[in-house]
Design a protein around this motif. Sequence first.
Motif, mmCIF file in Angstrom:
data_model
loop_
_atom_site.group_PDB
_atom_site.id
_atom_site.type_symbol
_atom_site.label_atom_id
_atom_site.label_comp_id
_atom_site.label_asym_id
_atom_site.label_seq_id
_atom_site.Cartn_x
_atom_site.Cartn_y
_atom_site.Cartn_z
ATOM 1 N N ASN A 258 0.843 -1.184 0.000
ATOM 2 C CA ASN A 258 0.000 0.000 0.000
ATOM 3 C C ASN A 258 0.880 1.235 0.000
ATOM 4 N N ILE A 259 0.370 2.253 -0.636
ATOM 5 C CA ILE A 259 1.099 3.503 -0.748
ATOM 6 C C ILE A 259 0.230 4.621 -0.196
ATOM 7 N N LEU A 260 0.806 5.459 0.634
ATOM 8 C CA LEU A 260 0.131 6.653 1.114
ATOM 9 C C LEU A 260 0.950 7.830 0.630
ATOM 10 N N ALA A 261 0.358 8.685 -0.163
ATOM 11 C CA ALA A 261 1.089 9.813 -0.738
ATOM 12 C C ALA A 261 0.208 11.046 -0.725
ATOM 13 N N SER A 262 0.840 12.187 -0.752
ATOM 14 C CA SER A 262 0.140 13.465 -0.845
ATOM 15 C C SER A 262 0.675 14.221 -2.057
ATOM 16 N N PRO A 263 0.191 13.869 -3.230
ATOM 17 C CA PRO A 263 0.704 14.506 -4.442
ATOM 18 C C PRO A 263 0.257 15.966 -4.533
ATOM 19 N N ASP A 264 1.102 16.758 -5.168
ATOM 20 C CA ASP A 264 0.807 18.185 -5.325
ATOM 21 C C ASP A 264 0.277 18.540 -6.699
ATOM 22 N N ASP A 265 0.427 17.641 -7.673
ATOM 23 C CA ASP A 265 -0.024 17.960 -9.016
ATOM 24 C C ASP A 265 -0.393 16.692 -9.784
ATOM 25 N N GLN A 266 -0.887 16.866 -11.001
ATOM 26 C CA GLN A 266 -1.347 15.746 -11.824
ATOM 27 C C GLN A 266 -0.225 14.775 -12.166
ATOM 28 N N ASP A 267 0.979 15.280 -12.382
ATOM 29 C CA ASP A 267 2.101 14.408 -12.731
ATOM 30 C C ASP A 267 2.404 13.422 -11.608
ATOM 31 N N GLN A 268 2.338 13.880 -10.370
ATOM 32 C CA GLN A 268 2.588 12.991 -9.240
ATOM 33 C C GLN A 268 1.487 11.940 -9.119
ATOM 34 N N VAL A 269 0.248 12.324 -9.365
ATOM 35 C CA VAL A 269 -0.858 11.358 -9.342
ATOM 36 C C VAL A 269 -0.647 10.304 -10.429
ATOM 37 N N ALA A 270 -0.240 10.744 -11.617
ATOM 38 C CA ALA A 270 0.006 9.806 -12.718
ATOM 39 C C ALA A 270 1.118 8.828 -12.363
ATOM 40 N N LYS A 271 2.161 9.288 -11.702
ATOM 41 C CA LYS A 271 3.261 8.406 -11.298
ATOM 42 C C LYS A 271 2.791 7.375 -10.272
ATOM 43 N N LEU B 45 -0.299 6.215 -10.015
ATOM 44 C CA LEU B 45 -1.119 5.256 -10.761
ATOM 45 C C LEU B 45 -0.257 4.279 -11.552
ATOM 46 N N GLU B 46 0.821 4.755 -12.136
ATOM 47 C CA GLU B 46 1.726 3.875 -12.874
ATOM 48 C C GLU B 46 2.357 2.843 -11.932
ATOM 49 N N LEU B 47 2.765 3.281 -10.746
ATOM 50 C CA LEU B 47 3.336 2.360 -9.762
ATOM 51 C C LEU B 47 2.295 1.332 -9.329
ATOM 52 N N ALA B 48 1.071 1.785 -9.084
ATOM 53 C CA ALA B 48 -0.006 0.864 -8.686
ATOM 54 C C ALA B 48 -0.272 -0.164 -9.778
#
Length: 146
Positions: free
Chosen positions: A1-14, A16-19
């Motif tokens: 499981n990953i818990l992250a606090s992304p600041d922008d769309q690029d971080q969210v995309a990364k 999702l790619e990892l998931a």
Amino acid sequence: NILASPDDQDQVAKILELAQRRRCMKATESNSHLLFTIHFEVNSDSESSNRKGCLRIVDLAGSEHENPSLHVLENVIMNLQAKKKLPKLKSRLTYLLRDSLGEDSKTLAIVCCSPHVDHYLETLKSMRFAYSVCRGELQSHRKVFA
């Protein structure tokens, strides 16, 4: 499981790619599942219009095969539609989705099917599941699950 606090769309995309790369898969099956949850908060100048929300993306690839969790989810949805007493949360899936099936939630099921003759049985099972869970609207309930 990953818990992250992304600041922008690029971080969210990364994330999702990892998931996607880490999808759960049993050695004996050709399917894999993905549950991706985004908690978000929208703040405005006035505190009265601040909003919090949650978006769950669930991919139950290959779940049209015998899957007890999917059967329990189907029963929960059908009971919500009929305003009946809900069964206990007997599966991890219904436990994880418990706040997406009641109160102020909006739930959408998308079923992907193949027209190829080799996938006929899987498509038929998927369509039967879709028919049973999409026959009506889920009622708005307070504290659906104990």
